[in-house]
Design a protein around this motif. Structure first.
Motif, short mmCIF file in Angstrom:
data_model
loop_
_atom_site.label_atom_id
_atom_site.label_comp_id
_atom_site.label_asym_id
_atom_site.label_seq_id
_atom_site.Cartn_x
_atom_site.Cartn_y
_atom_site.Cartn_z
N UNK A 85 0.79 -1.35 0.12
CA UNK A 85 0.14 -0.38 0.39
C UNK A 85 1.13 0.59 -0.35
N UNK A 86 0.62 1.87 -1.01
CA UNK A 86 0.89 3.64 -0.30
C UNK A 86 0.93 4.23 0.45
N UNK A 87 2.66 4.18 1.26
CA UNK A 87 2.15 5.85 2.29
C UNK A 87 2.31 6.49 2.48
N UNK A 88 0.82 7.15 2.75
CA UNK A 88 0.60 8.65 1.99
C UNK A 88 0.90 9.80 2.60
N UNK A 89 1.83 10.71 3.04
CA UNK A 89 2.47 11.98 3.75
C UNK A 89 1.21 12.66 3.35
N UNK A 90 1.11 13.17 5.30
CA UNK A 90 -0.56 14.66 4.87
C UNK A 90 -0.06 15.72 5.73
N UNK A 91 -0.23 16.64 5.22
CA UNK A 91 0.53 18.21 5.52
C UNK A 91 -1.03 18.33 6.64
N UNK A 92 -0.81 18.91 7.93
CA UNK A 92 -2.09 19.03 8.38
C UNK A 92 -2.05 20.86 8.84
N UNK A 93 -2.96 22.02 8.16
CA UNK A 93 -2.68 23.74 8.41
C UNK A 93 -3.60 23.42 9.13
N UNK A 94 -3.47 24.21 10.46
CA UNK A 94 -4.81 25.25 11.16
C UNK A 94 -4.64 26.75 11.05
N UNK A 95 -5.20 26.93 11.01
CA UNK A 95 -5.78 28.69 11.31
C UNK A 95 -6.25 29.23 12.31
N UNK A 96 -5.65 30.70 13.11
CA UNK A 96 -5.45 30.21 14.41
C UNK A 96 -5.03 31.38 14.84
N UNK A 97 -5.15 32.38 15.74
CA UNK A 97 -5.10 33.71 16.31
C UNK A 97 -3.85 33.20 17.31
N UNK A 98 -2.48 34.25 17.75
CA UNK A 98 -1.80 34.07 18.89
C UNK A 98 -2.38 33.88 19.81
N UNK A 153 -3.13 17.33 1.60
CA UNK A 153 -3.19 18.44 2.46
C UNK A 153 -4.98 18.51 3.30
N UNK A 154 -4.60 18.71 4.60
CA UNK A 154 -5.93 19.21 5.25
C UNK A 154 -6.05 20.00 5.50
N UNK A 155 -6.77 21.50 5.98
CA UNK A 155 -6.78 22.81 6.07
C UNK A 155 -7.93 22.95 7.22
N UNK A 156 -7.79 24.12 8.72
CA UNK A 156 -9.01 23.96 9.30
C UNK A 156 -8.69 24.58 10.20
N UNK A 157 -9.72 25.10 11.72
CA UNK A 157 -9.70 25.59 12.24
C UNK A 157 -8.89 25.26 13.51
N UNK A 158 -8.40 25.76 14.74
CA UNK A 158 -7.45 25.59 15.25
C UNK A 158 -8.93 24.42 16.94
N UNK A 186 -3.16 15.51 18.34
CA UNK A 186 -3.57 14.52 17.11
C UNK A 186 -2.12 15.56 16.42
N UNK A 187 -1.89 16.92 16.51
CA UNK A 187 -0.83 17.10 15.67
C UNK A 187 -0.04 16.47 14.82
N UNK A 188 0.89 16.06 16.19
CA UNK A 188 2.03 15.22 15.77
C UNK A 188 2.32 13.33 14.42
N UNK A 189 1.12 13.72 14.27
CA UNK A 189 0.25 12.95 13.54
C UNK A 189 0.30 12.78 12.30
N UNK A 190 0.49 13.41 12.09
CA UNK A 190 0.14 14.48 10.66
C UNK A 190 1.90 14.36 10.25
N UNK A 191 2.19 13.70 9.16
CA UNK A 191 3.40 13.77 8.94
C UNK A 191 3.87 15.52 8.03
N UNK A 192 3.77 16.69 8.84
CA UNK A 192 3.85 17.79 8.54
C UNK A 192 2.80 18.28 9.39
N UNK A 193 3.58 19.71 10.14
CA UNK A 193 1.25 20.37 10.82
C UNK A 193 2.19 22.30 10.86
N UNK A 194 1.39 23.02 10.60
CA UNK A 194 1.61 24.19 10.92
C UNK A 194 0.78 25.03 10.72
#
Length: 352
Positions: free
Chosen positions: A76-89, A158-163, A102-110
């Motif tokens: 099975x192809x091992x996919x790599x996922x980048x998770x992006x969250x829009x937020x404020x300080x 690539x997955x995007x959503x709120x905080x 859950x954040x560290x389970x993504x291959x990339x996080x921002x």
């Protein structure tokens, strides 16, 4: 299996039923949902350790599978996922909870913020207009452009959503690696064999019909939505022609309009074989207590729009949640940590 960093003798009461009503409203039904209905794929083999390299626990789970002809097998192809969250300080506590669950389970996080906070992977992302909820469209435009410019070659999805979203990354990963999605990415006729030079854009999430119009489907931004590389490329190429100067909070509707009008890409039906939803728009307890118009047993709560906008048949109760649900919405930090502990079995010996 190690406990998450927040789970220790000092705060293990997170798993116990509260004595007084507080943020854990509807504790019993939520407890049953997270311990009996929703499952983490292959959770018995998942390693949860904040020190583990991202993605390696998933790679250790991969096994060969029969391709269907009775003779050959392939990986099975091992996919790599980048998770992006829009937020404020000011919402750093939300991002902190994500990074502890859950954040560290993504291959990339921002986390795209109005200020850079390196210790939480929060980066300031510049965009047209002011930083406000009413200008989410411009923030999302910049985030997608950033992902394409800097990470297109690094990830498959690539997955995007709120905080305030919670992602069960194992379930997302297994869904993206399923034959169903592999087939969709390869045009819908044949499974990929690894020699493909083109990819079909795939746009995943919880489908709504804008103002009830089934010709104007979009994936709601609440639980986030997921694009493959082809969909990301199609979107970014079209962005200059899609309300480039518009100021609006409806980034999810605008993304869908852009993909539909300029790339012919529509939201994919992500329900499971029992019509359970994988991406959930509302707060979990709201889904469980929602009553469609004409079926009210209590006071109306202002959510009648959901019936009009829903693109799929509405199922009530626990059955509306897919067993391997992917994304939940309106999850506050304290609830996020609690449900994470329940889903991954950290509360098995404590909850009575």
């Amino acid at each position: 299996r190690s406990n998450p960093p927040y789970f220790n003798s000092r705060n293990s009461k997170i798993c116990q039923k509260p004595k007084k009503k507080n943020k854990f409203d509807n504790f019993d039904i939520l407890h049953d949902l997270y311990t009996k209905k929703i499952q983490v794929f292959n959770k018995s083999t998942v390693v949860v350790d904040k020190n583990i390299e991202r993605g390696t626990e998933h790679q250790q789970q991969r096994e060969s599978y029969d391709s269907g002809d009775g003779k050959s097998t392939k990986k099975t192809k091992i996919v790599k996922i980048m998770c992006m969250v829009y937020t404020l300080k000011k919402n750093v506590q939300n991002v902190e909870a994500i990074r502890e669950t859950w954040g560290p389970k993504c291959d990339g996080f921002m986390a795209a913020s109005d200020k850079t906070v390196e210790e939480y992977n929060m980066a300031e992302v510049l965009h047209l207009g002011n930083e406000s909820y009413k200008n989410m469209w411009q923030k999302a435009r910049s985030m997608w452009a950033y992902a394409y410019d800097h990470h297109y070659d690094d990830y498959d999805w690539f997955h995007i959503g709120g905080d305030d979203m919670y992602i069960i990354v194992e379930n997302l990963r297994m869904y993206l690696e399923s034959e169903e999605i592999q087939l969709a990415e390869n045009g819908g006729t044949y499974l990929p064999n690894g020699d493909e030079t083109e990819q079909t854009p795939v746009y995943l999430g919880k489908r709504f019909a804008d103002m009830g119009d089934m010709k104007k489907l979009y994936n709601t931004g609440g639980p986030g939505y997921t694009l493959n590389k082809a969909a990301l490329k199609s979107l970014v190429n079209a962005l200059p022609f899609c309300d480039a100067n518009n100021i609006t909070p409806t980034e999810d509707v605008n993304i869908a309009n852009c993909l539909r009008k300029h790339a012919g890409v529509y939201p994919y039906d992500t329900r499971d074989e029992k019509n359970g939803q994988r991406y959930m728009h509302w707060k979990t307890e709201t889904h469980l207590t929602y009553e469609p118009p004409g079926h009210y047993t209590g006071p109306r709560n202002g959510n009648e729009w959901y019936h009009k906008y829903n693109a799929d048949k509405i199922i009530e109760g626990y059955d509306q949640f897919a067993t391997h649900s992917i994304a939940l919405h309106y999850i506050e930090p304290v609830v996020m940590r609690w449900m994470h502990a329940l889903l991954y079995g950290y509360c098995d010996e404590l909850v009575k």
